[in-house]
Design a protein around this motif. Structure first.
Motif: not given
Length: 56
Positions: A12-20
């Protein structure tokens, strides 16, 4: 040390999700811009099999 196959995990960044995508070779890759952790996990569950170099 290198990782044989990529490792995928939601982050998660501040308010969004991503796949690392962590390979152990160079910087991590980031995929997507998801609203929730569940969305990122769903991407992993359904799309990771298509990742280049991923062993089936």
């Amino acid at each position: 040390m290198t990782t044989k196959t990529p490792h995928f995990q939601p982050e998660k960044t501040k308010d969004r999700w991503f796949v690392a995508v962590k390979t152990g070779n160079g910087p991590d890759s980031h995929i997507g811009d998801f609203d929730t952790e569940a969305d990122a996990e769903r991407w992993i569950a359904t799309k990771v099999k298509y990742w280049p170099g991923r062993e089936s």
